[in-house]
Design a protein around this motif. Structure first.
Motif, PDB file in Angstrom:
ATOM      1  N   SER A   2      87.022  53.730 111.792  1.00  0.00           N
ATOM      2  CA  SER A   2      86.904  53.241 110.420  1.00  0.00           C
ATOM      3  C   SER A   2      87.294  51.761 110.386  1.00  0.00           C
ATOM      4  O   SER A   2      86.845  51.003 109.540  1.00  0.00           O
ATOM      5  N   VAL A   3      88.120  51.366 111.369  1.00  0.00           N
ATOM      6  CA  VAL A   3      88.557  49.967 111.423  1.00  0.00           C
ATOM      7  C   VAL A   3      87.449  49.137 112.079  1.00  0.00           C
ATOM      8  O   VAL A   3      86.888  49.521 113.096  1.00  0.00           O
ATOM      9  N   ASP A   4      87.186  48.025 111.440  1.00  0.00           N
ATOM     10  CA  ASP A   4      86.114  47.175 111.958  1.00  0.00           C
ATOM     11  C   ASP A   4      86.694  46.188 112.978  1.00  0.00           C
ATOM     12  O   ASP A   4      87.418  45.278 112.607  1.00  0.00           O
ATOM     13  N   ASP A   5      86.420  46.379 114.235  1.00  0.00           N
ATOM     14  CA  ASP A   5      86.970  45.440 115.220  1.00  0.00           C
ATOM     15  C   ASP A   5      85.867  44.760 116.030  1.00  0.00           C
ATOM     16  O   ASP A   5      86.032  44.451 117.197  1.00  0.00           O
ATOM     17  N   HIS A   6      84.736  44.517 115.390  1.00  0.00           N
ATOM     18  CA  HIS A   6      83.663  43.838 116.106  1.00  0.00           C
ATOM     19  C   HIS A   6      84.054  42.395 116.434  1.00  0.00           C
ATOM     20  O   HIS A   6      83.462  41.772 117.308  1.00  0.00           O
ATOM     21  N   ARG A   7      85.107  41.918 115.700  1.00  0.00           N
ATOM     22  CA  ARG A   7      85.537  40.525 115.954  1.00  0.00           C
ATOM     23  C   ARG A   7      86.052  40.360 117.383  1.00  0.00           C
ATOM     24  O   ARG A   7      85.829  39.325 118.006  1.00  0.00           O
ATOM     25  N   ALA A   8      86.716  41.386 117.856  1.00  0.00           N
ATOM     26  CA  ALA A   8      87.232  41.309 119.227  1.00  0.00           C
ATOM     27  C   ALA A   8      86.087  41.119 120.215  1.00  0.00           C
ATOM     28  O   ALA A   8      86.197  40.366 121.192  1.00  0.00           O
ATOM     29  N   PHE A   9      84.985  41.782 119.942  1.00  0.00           N
ATOM     30  CA  PHE A   9      83.808  41.658 120.804  1.00  0.00           C
ATOM     31  C   PHE A   9      83.293  40.215 120.785  1.00  0.00           C
ATOM     32  O   PHE A   9      83.011  39.621 121.826  1.00  0.00           O
ATOM     33  N   CYS A  10      83.194  39.664 119.572  1.00  0.00           N
ATOM     34  CA  CYS A  10      82.679  38.293 119.435  1.00  0.00           C
ATOM     35  C   CYS A  10      83.599  37.315 120.162  1.00  0.00           C
ATOM     36  O   CYS A  10      83.127  36.396 120.847  1.00  0.00           O
ATOM     37  N   GLU A  11      84.899  37.523 120.009  1.00  0.00           N
ATOM     38  CA  GLU A  11      85.852  36.623 120.658  1.00  0.00           C
ATOM     39  C   GLU A  11      85.723  36.711 122.179  1.00  0.00           C
ATOM     40  O   GLU A  11      85.742  35.699 122.881  1.00  0.00           O
ATOM     41  N   SER A  12      85.589  37.922 122.659  1.00  0.00           N
ATOM     42  CA  SER A  12      85.530  38.073 124.114  1.00  0.00           C
ATOM     43  C   SER A  12      84.297  37.393 124.706  1.00  0.00           C
ATOM     44  O   SER A  12      84.299  36.945 125.840  1.00  0.00           O
ATOM     45  N   LEU A  13      83.216  37.327 123.932  1.00  0.00           N
ATOM     46  CA  LEU A  13      81.997  36.677 124.426  1.00  0.00           C
ATOM     47  C   LEU A  13      81.855  35.237 123.936  1.00  0.00           C
ATOM     48  O   LEU A  13      80.862  34.569 124.248  1.00  0.00           O
ATOM     49  N   GLU A  14      82.867  34.808 123.162  1.00  0.00           N
ATOM     50  CA  GLU A  14      82.851  33.445 122.617  1.00  0.00           C
ATOM     51  C   GLU A  14      81.583  33.164 121.834  1.00  0.00           C
ATOM     52  O   GLU A  14      80.951  32.099 121.980  1.00  0.00           O
ATOM     53  N   ILE A  15      81.195  34.115 121.014  1.00  0.00           N
ATOM     54  CA  ILE A  15      80.042  33.885 120.133  1.00  0.00           C
ATOM     55  C   ILE A  15      80.544  33.877 118.700  1.00  0.00           C
ATOM     56  O   ILE A  15      81.556  34.522 118.383  1.00  0.00           O
ATOM     57  N   PRO A  16      79.902  33.129 117.809  1.00  0.00           N
ATOM     58  CA  PRO A  16      80.373  33.063 116.423  1.00  0.00           C
ATOM     59  C   PRO A  16      80.265  34.417 115.731  1.00  0.00           C
ATOM     60  O   PRO A  16      79.274  35.141 115.925  1.00  0.00           O
ATOM     61  N   THR A  18      79.439  35.364 131.636  1.00  0.00           N
ATOM     62  CA  THR A  18      79.763  36.760 131.332  1.00  0.00           C
ATOM     63  C   THR A  18      79.674  37.629 132.581  1.00  0.00           C
ATOM     64  O   THR A  18      80.398  38.611 132.731  1.00  0.00           O
ATOM     65  N   ASP A  19      78.780  37.230 133.453  1.00  0.00           N
ATOM     66  CA  ASP A  19      78.631  37.949 134.708  1.00  0.00           C
ATOM     67  C   ASP A  19      79.932  37.845 135.520  1.00  0.00           C
ATOM     68  O   ASP A  19      80.463  38.841 136.036  1.00  0.00           O
ATOM     69  N   ILE A  20      80.459  36.606 135.617  1.00  0.00           N
ATOM     70  CA  ILE A  20      81.698  36.373 136.370  1.00  0.00           C
ATOM     71  C   ILE A  20      82.854  37.121 135.689  1.00  0.00           C
ATOM     72  O   ILE A  20      83.661  37.789 136.359  1.00  0.00           O
ATOM     73  N   GLN A  21      82.905  37.009 134.369  1.00  0.00           N
ATOM     74  CA  GLN A  21      83.986  37.683 133.639  1.00  0.00           C
ATOM     75  C   GLN A  21      83.941  39.189 133.866  1.00  0.00           C
ATOM     76  O   GLN A  21      84.959  39.839 134.091  1.00  0.00           O
ATOM     77  N   ARG A  22      82.745  39.719 133.818  1.00  0.00           N
ATOM     78  CA  ARG A  22      82.613  41.161 134.022  1.00  0.00           C
ATOM     79  C   ARG A  22      83.045  41.550 135.427  1.00  0.00           C
ATOM     80  O   ARG A  22      83.756  42.532 135.631  1.00  0.00           O
ATOM     81  N   LEU A  58      86.934  43.930 139.017  1.00  0.00           N
ATOM     82  CA  LEU A  58      87.817  43.768 140.180  1.00  0.00           C
ATOM     83  C   LEU A  58      89.237  44.189 139.818  1.00  0.00           C
ATOM     84  O   LEU A  58      89.898  44.914 140.570  1.00  0.00           O
ATOM     85  N   SER A  59      89.730  43.742 138.658  1.00  0.00           N
ATOM     86  CA  SER A  59      91.087  44.087 138.213  1.00  0.00           C
ATOM     87  C   SER A  59      91.239  45.602 138.087  1.00  0.00           C
ATOM     88  O   SER A  59      92.238  46.193 138.488  1.00  0.00           O
ATOM     89  N   TRP A  60      90.220  46.218 137.491  1.00  0.00           N
ATOM     90  CA  TRP A  60      90.271  47.657 137.250  1.00  0.00           C
ATOM     91  C   TRP A  60      90.274  48.433 138.564  1.00  0.00           C
ATOM     92  O   TRP A  60      91.003  49.393 138.748  1.00  0.00           O
ATOM     93  N   GLU A  88      92.628  33.959 134.165  1.00  0.00           N
ATOM     94  CA  GLU A  88      92.705  32.655 133.491  1.00  0.00           C
ATOM     95  C   GLU A  88      91.470  31.810 133.809  1.00  0.00           C
ATOM     96  O   GLU A  88      90.878  31.183 132.937  1.00  0.00           O
ATOM     97  N   LEU A  89      91.116  31.812 135.085  1.00  0.00           N
ATOM     98  CA  LEU A  89      89.959  30.998 135.512  1.00  0.00           C
ATOM     99  C   LEU A  89      88.670  31.463 134.828  1.00  0.00           C
ATOM    100  O   LEU A  89      87.809  30.654 134.478  1.00  0.00           O
ATOM    101  N   ALA A  90      88.554  32.772 134.644  1.00  0.00           N
ATOM    102  CA  ALA A  90      87.353  33.306 134.014  1.00  0.00           C
ATOM    103  C   ALA A  90      87.239  32.892 132.558  1.00  0.00           C
ATOM    104  O   ALA A  90      86.140  32.798 132.006  1.00  0.00           O
ATOM    105  N   GLU A  91      88.382  32.657 131.912  1.00  0.00           N
ATOM    106  CA  GLU A  91      88.380  32.294 130.491  1.00  0.00           C
ATOM    107  C   GLU A  91      88.400  30.783 130.280  1.00  0.00           C
ATOM    108  O   GLU A  91      88.314  30.312 129.144  1.00  0.00           O
TER     109      GLU A  91
END
Lengths: 210, 368
Positions: free
Chosen positions: A40-54, A158-162, A167-169, A188-191
């Motif tokens: 019910s909580v709208d958290d699509h913002r987290a998605f946008c932030e992670s991909l650095e899209i408006p 996004t490929d590198i970030q993924r 790798l971390s997982w 850090e380097l990925a971001e």
């Protein structure tokens, strides 16, 4: 075929880049879509932030609709797929009809997804088509230069970030002895605003103690 | 008899494959460009081997005469001075291009690809409806479809001996190699938004040569070059161009053309590149000149025409004018301007027509 035009070189690069972008965002979006089904909580913002899209979306439903299928949204998956198609359609003689056909099939599947109440089913087929496209490119394009240009484009942020997330997982689920500090540094380097590929490679090389 | 059951049942599969491979044609509607899938008709037009051989002989004869006419009309003009074709019909036609005067293309081939429209009359006779010698289009569709038909309905082809048409790209490549003046072969397209773009890209792929636009080619001195991304230049010896004459070279023809290559015509005139088809061919497929093609065959080849024109009357001649005036209500009246589609009356007996390149080559034991 030997000599390659400036335009075709450019198109090959962007074909690789957009096809990778479609593949990556489709995977990430599918995960978000799944988690948004019951939320019910709208958290699509987290998605946008992670991909650095408006974040131009009104709410969760608007996000699901426009991020996936919004032709006017340059960040949407469908926009990226159409950009891949725009490049591919002008490369038939370079990549071959068979390789091109997988991008064409992804387009048809995306149109079906837009009309469907269960778009994830179609997204899976788009992912299959993109994977088949890369496989076919590897298998059927004789010219090494052509294959290489596509693959250079295929690498993007996004490929590198993924890959680093994956790798971390994975690494913490193995018996390998690795550097926690190195893993944090990689994230850090990925971001970072500018990707430092050499530093990323050095950090990955030094991650595991041999 | 051809076993059509399987083929008919495969229509949906074939259309699905056509969609997969992006076999489309473009149309402009309400000012915007749209791509449509090419619809597949599974019902073949069967042409028996004997009948096909007859058509082949007739078409070769016709195209040979048309080629000789082009050489003559841009050269010595004997057919005009001998009174076989009136000068008015040549010089007044928009397909006649004065800049082509005196030019003989490599190997003296003017029409490398000829799209001759045939129609089977109700009387069982094949007629030539028109000649297309400029930028004929359409050969790629039956070529790709044949492969898909064979994939979907192998039994049809196993049970029936059917002539294979899939060697068209190889034949075209062979022609390009034959007229090549030294250098690479390329296919020149106006771009993605041309109605026949699929064909351009498919033929380039099948012939294994680059598909280029005007931005990729440039003239330096007396030579045409293809420029690569690293600045490397390679000489071009033959161009299969899918651009109309008037847009080929803004320095010679339409100065407003943005899709042509400046000075390419100069290179062609000097014999340093082959253009397929040759510029200026429009004079030979003019509707006014059509009337004279049987006379050309007799004049140049000293042979009787194998294939017939559709019965045609030219009011330029008194006898024909009288006939036209007497039968005005039952005739199809056409403007003789090239590419004109002005037709003032449709034929009483309508028959579909198709280019021979798209006619399916069928070998059958049964007589036509």
């Amino acid at each position: 075929m030997g000599i390659k035009s400036v335009m075709n070189t450019d198109r090959l690069f962007w074909l690789g880049r957009y096809s990778e972008r479609v593949y990556t965002t489709l995977k990430l979006f599918s995960l978000s879509f799944d988690s948004l089904i019951e939320q019910s909580v709208d958290d699509h913002r987290a998605f946008c932030e992670s991909l650095e899209i408006p974040d131009i979306y009104r709410d969760k439903d608007d996000f699901i609709d426009r991020y996936a299928f919004g032709l006017d949204d340059p960040n949407s998956i469908i926009s990226n797929l159409y950009r891949a198609y725009d490049n591919a359609i002008e490369l038939r003689e370079e990549i071959g009809s068979e390789t091109l056909s997988f991008i064409q099939m992804a387009i048809y599947e995306m149109k079906s997804a837009k009309r469907s109440e269960a778009p994830l089913l179609h997204f899976q087929k788009i992912t299959d088509a993109i994977l088949a496209f890369w496989g076919c490119a590897d298998d059927q394009i004789d010219d090494e230069n052509t294959r290489n240009i596509i693959k250079i484009g295929k690498r993007d942020r996004t490929d590198i970030q993924r890959d680093i997330r994956r790798l971390s997982w994975r690494i913490c689920r193995t018996d390998l002895i690795y550097s926690q500090e190195g893993l944090r540094r990689l994230e850090e380097l990925a971001e970072a605003p500018e990707l430092d590929y050499d530093e990323i490679i050095r950090t990955v090389d030094a991650l595991v103690e041999c | 008899m051809v076993n059509l059951d399987k083929l008919l049942k495969s229509t949906e599969d074939i259309n699905g494959l056509l969609a997969r491979y992006g076999v489309k044609f473009g149309i402009y509607k309400n000012g915007s460009f749209k791509e449509q899938l090419f619809p597949f008709d599974p019902i073949p037009r069967i042409i028996g081997k004997e009948e096909f051989s007859y058509l082949e002989r007739g078409l070769k004869q016709r195209v040979t005469a048309l080629n000789l006419f082009l050489k003559d009309v841009y050269g010595k003009k004997q057919i005009i001075s001998d009174g076989v074709v009136p000068a008015d019909f040549v010089y007044a036609a928009s397909g006649y291009l004065a800049p082509c005067e005196g030019i003989v293309p490599p190997k003296e081939v003017f029409s490398h690809v000829s799209g001759i429209d045939l129609v089977l009359g109700k009387d069982g006779v094949w007629y030539i409806l028109e000649d297309n010698l400029r930028v004929p289009s359409g050969a790629s569709y039956p070529t790709i479809v044949r492969g898909l038909e064979r994939r979907c309905s192998p039994r049809t082809f196993h049970d029936t001996p059917i002539e294979d048409n899939r060697n068209y790209p190889q034949l075209l490549r062979h022609v390009m190699d034959y007229v090549n003046t030294g250098g690479m072969n390329v296919v020149l397209t106006p771009g993605r938004y041309n109605a026949a773009y699929f064909e351009h890209s498919y033929l380039a792929e099948q012939m294994g040569m680059p598909l280029v636009t005007c931005n990729d080619l440039e003239v330096e001195g007396d030579t045409l070059y293809f420029t690569g991304y690293a600045g490397r230049k390679e000489r071009v010896g033959a161009v299969y161009r899918r651009i109309s004459d008037e847009y080929m070279d803004p320095m010679t023809f339409n100065p407003e053309s943005l899709i042509g290559i400046p000075h390419i015509f100069d290179v062609y005139r000097k014999g340093n590149v082959a253009l397929l088809n040759s510029p200026g061919n429009g004079i030979a497929d003019d509707k006014g000149i059509y009337y004279f093609v049987p006379k050309m065959i007799e004049y140049y080849l000293h042979e009787t025409p194998i294939l017939h024109n559709a019965p045609t009357y030219l009011p330029f001649y008194e006898e024909d004018r009288s006939y036209v005036l007497e039968h005005f209500d039952t005739l199809v009246i056409k403007d003789v301007a090239p590419w004109s589609s002005r037709t003032w009356r449709r034929p009483a007996a309508t028959a579909s027509c198709s280019a021979i390149s798209s006619a399916r080559r069928r070998r059958s034991d049964s007589a036509p």
